[in-house]
Scaffold this motif. Sequence first.
Motif, PDB file in Angstrom:
ATOM      1  N   ASP A 103       0.811  -1.216   0.000  1.00  0.00           N
ATOM      2  CA  ASP A 103       0.000   0.000   0.000  1.00  0.00           C
ATOM      3  C   ASP A 103       0.850   1.274   0.000  1.00  0.00           C
ATOM      4  OD1 ASP A 103      -2.240  -1.602   0.092  1.00  0.00           O
ATOM      5  OD2 ASP A 103      -2.498  -1.433   2.263  1.00  0.00           O
ATOM      6  N   TYR A 104       2.061   1.193   0.560  1.00  0.00           N
ATOM      7  CA  TYR A 104       2.909   2.385   0.679  1.00  0.00           C
ATOM      8  C   TYR A 104       4.030   2.427  -0.363  1.00  0.00           C
ATOM      9  CZ  TYR A 104       0.670   3.895   4.993  1.00  0.00           C
ATOM     10  OH  TYR A 104      -0.246   4.352   5.922  1.00  0.00           O
ATOM     11  N   LEU A 105       3.992   1.523  -1.326  1.00  0.00           N
ATOM     12  CA  LEU A 105       5.021   1.541  -2.366  1.00  0.00           C
ATOM     13  C   LEU A 105       5.007   2.848  -3.154  1.00  0.00           C
ATOM     14  CD1 LEU A 105       5.246  -1.993  -4.048  1.00  0.00           C
ATOM     15  CD2 LEU A 105       7.104  -0.629  -3.101  1.00  0.00           C
ATOM     16  N   GLY A 106       3.834   3.359  -3.415  1.00  0.00           N
ATOM     17  CA  GLY A 106       3.730   4.633  -4.131  1.00  0.00           C
ATOM     18  C   GLY A 106       4.423   5.753  -3.381  1.00  0.00           C
ATOM     19  N   GLU A 107       4.265   5.759  -2.058  1.00  0.00           N
ATOM     20  CA  GLU A 107       4.934   6.776  -1.241  1.00  0.00           C
ATOM     21  C   GLU A 107       6.446   6.603  -1.291  1.00  0.00           C
ATOM     22  OE1 GLU A 107       3.482   9.354   0.274  1.00  0.00           O
ATOM     23  OE2 GLU A 107       1.614   8.659  -0.656  1.00  0.00           O
ATOM     24  N   ALA A 108       6.900   5.351  -1.355  1.00  0.00           N
ATOM     25  CA  ALA A 108       8.341   5.089  -1.444  1.00  0.00           C
ATOM     26  C   ALA A 108       8.903   5.631  -2.754  1.00  0.00           C
ATOM     27  CB  ALA A 108       8.619   3.593  -1.317  1.00  0.00           C
ATOM     28  N   TYR A 109       8.165   5.443  -3.843  1.00  0.00           N
ATOM     29  CA  TYR A 109       8.590   6.011  -5.131  1.00  0.00           C
ATOM     30  C   TYR A 109       8.631   7.541  -5.054  1.00  0.00           C
ATOM     31  CZ  TYR A 109       8.630   1.954  -8.312  1.00  0.00           C
ATOM     32  OH  TYR A 109       8.947   0.796  -8.975  1.00  0.00           O
ATOM     33  N   LYS A 110       7.589   8.136  -4.513  1.00  0.00           N
ATOM     34  CA  LYS A 110       7.518   9.597  -4.430  1.00  0.00           C
ATOM     35  C   LYS A 110       8.637  10.172  -3.573  1.00  0.00           C
ATOM     36  CE  LYS A 110       3.346  11.060  -3.401  1.00  0.00           C
ATOM     37  NZ  LYS A 110       1.978  10.999  -2.801  1.00  0.00           N
ATOM     38  N   ASP A 111       9.022   9.424  -2.542  1.00  0.00           N
ATOM     39  CA  ASP A 111      10.078   9.889  -1.650  1.00  0.00           C
ATOM     40  C   ASP A 111      11.418  10.035  -2.375  1.00  0.00           C
ATOM     41  OD1 ASP A 111      10.977  10.282   1.332  1.00  0.00           O
ATOM     42  OD2 ASP A 111      12.391   8.828   0.502  1.00  0.00           O
ATOM     43  N   LEU A 112      11.607   9.287  -3.460  1.00  0.00           N
ATOM     44  CA  LEU A 112      12.854   9.388  -4.214  1.00  0.00           C
ATOM     45  C   LEU A 112      13.117  10.811  -4.682  1.00  0.00           C
ATOM     46  CD1 LEU A 112      12.630   6.211  -6.502  1.00  0.00           C
ATOM     47  CD2 LEU A 112      14.249   6.575  -4.633  1.00  0.00           C
ATOM     48  N   PHE A 113      12.051  11.545  -4.940  1.00  0.00           N
ATOM     49  CA  PHE A 113      12.175  12.882  -5.524  1.00  0.00           C
ATOM     50  C   PHE A 113      11.816  13.992  -4.535  1.00  0.00           C
ATOM     51  CE2 PHE A 113      11.091   9.713  -8.696  1.00  0.00           C
ATOM     52  CZ  PHE A 113      12.203   9.805  -9.520  1.00  0.00           C
TER      53      PHE A 113
END
Length: 518
Positions: free
Chosen positions: A491-501
């Motif tokens: 569920d939080y994978l999207g947040e992990a991707y967004k955190d990259l930037f």
Amino acid sequence: MKIFSKEQIYEGDKLTVERQNISSTDLMERAGAQIFKWMHIRLQGAQVPIHIFCGIGNNGGDGLVLARHLILDGYNVKIYVVNCSDKRSKDFLINYDRIKNVTKHWPTLLSCKEDFPEIHAEDIIVDAIFGIGLNRPVDNWVKDLFIHFKKTKAFTLSIDIPSGLQIDGVTKDEDAVVWAGYTLSFVVPKLVFFLPETAKYTIHWEVLDIGLDVNFLSETSAEAELIGKHEVLPLYIPRDKFSHKGQFGHSLIIGGSYGKIGAVILASRAALSSGAGLVSAYVPKCGYIPLQSSFPEAMVITDTNDEKIINMDFNIKPTVIGLGVGIGTDAETIKAVEGFLKKNKTPLVIDADGINILAQKKTLLKLLPKQTILTPHPKELERLIGKWTDDFDKLEKVKTYSKKYNLIIVIKGANTITVFQDKLYVNSTGNPGLATAGSGDVLTGIITGLISQGYHPLNASVFGVYLHGKSGDIAIEDYGYQSLIASHIIDYLGEAYKDLFKQPEQPQAQEEAVDNKK
């Protein structure tokens, strides 16, 4: 961030002295001054007693430089020399001589247990006794000193590495190592900070820049690398505005047995959530309804058997296959896996019982495509490569295994380490909440989904492990360690991707904004 070996660190010191036209004493002065700055920022002149214990080598010399700076700035400092040998380094002696110019109180020489000073829990201990050069067990009375440190319950700061801890080996006697609250590591972290048997000796660590030669740092290939955001950002493959699902591959998850269909659901969801264009699941017939009802985005192919996989017969051409989650080790299933591997040419990610099957029939390892990824937990790894004597022996065995079969092996743990050939990639994300059922299935799905999109298998492993841990780090802010479950990681994978930037907040800019509002 690179993690250098002991020999490379020595070489870096030598080259810095030569290329910057400075002396080794100047480099020691630079190191001690950096430690002082770190402490001064945090103490701000507080008069808590600071007990600095110096060895008689270069680590002790660093401690003497620190002591001199603290004394000159008015701190309450007590210096002790751990007199464990007749041999003293040149730079230690130079800085030992300099101490007499800043204090009337010469360092106290410690030679036995009766010399140990009284230390209170509110005091600070600075451990500058042994550095990375230690390659032998410490003397018994020195071990008693380390025990004395621990009993005081005072905050203990180690310089470069906790004394008694070897940079390239495991100390069997826990009392023969300083247990540090914090370690200030010069230039790079040490591999021992991340291994299960040795990480316990320092609660926190931080790297101090002492100005080593920049060409040495950039050009030297390290034995290991610590993987954080800056290391995975270059791996990220952006998406074009006009891209479509067909460009991001087709992941196939093969696994499941009666009562273990959830593993396939988790892996399939993770593959799609990590970015795969299409995901299919190959399961026994008993998995058809659970998958179709709980994960409608997946396509489902069923085996001829109701409760286990015995055929592995499908007419699709996936980009990558994730094999083994929940599959079981029934004799018919093992036979089906063997038949599949004999004809398969598709890239593989193998986990759980898939690894256990390989451990039972090691002849199957030769059938794996090049750079197949294995993701074992400790017990699965032991079944695969055999027992090891310590963490360093384990890493050497995994390297050998990786080279022999051309495999990428992901050693799951608190600091998951991806091994390919002789190179180690140490992950920096993750937390104890990830120690939960199904977490490994999710990791398998993430790595499978990344390969599906076109990531090289090694990059997919390193990046996937990072995303898996980062997702868990973000999720615990809402769920805490105990309540985190595998589905939350997805569920939080999207947040992990967004955190990259996500750019780090700038405190100064925030303060200016507050002032402007006033």
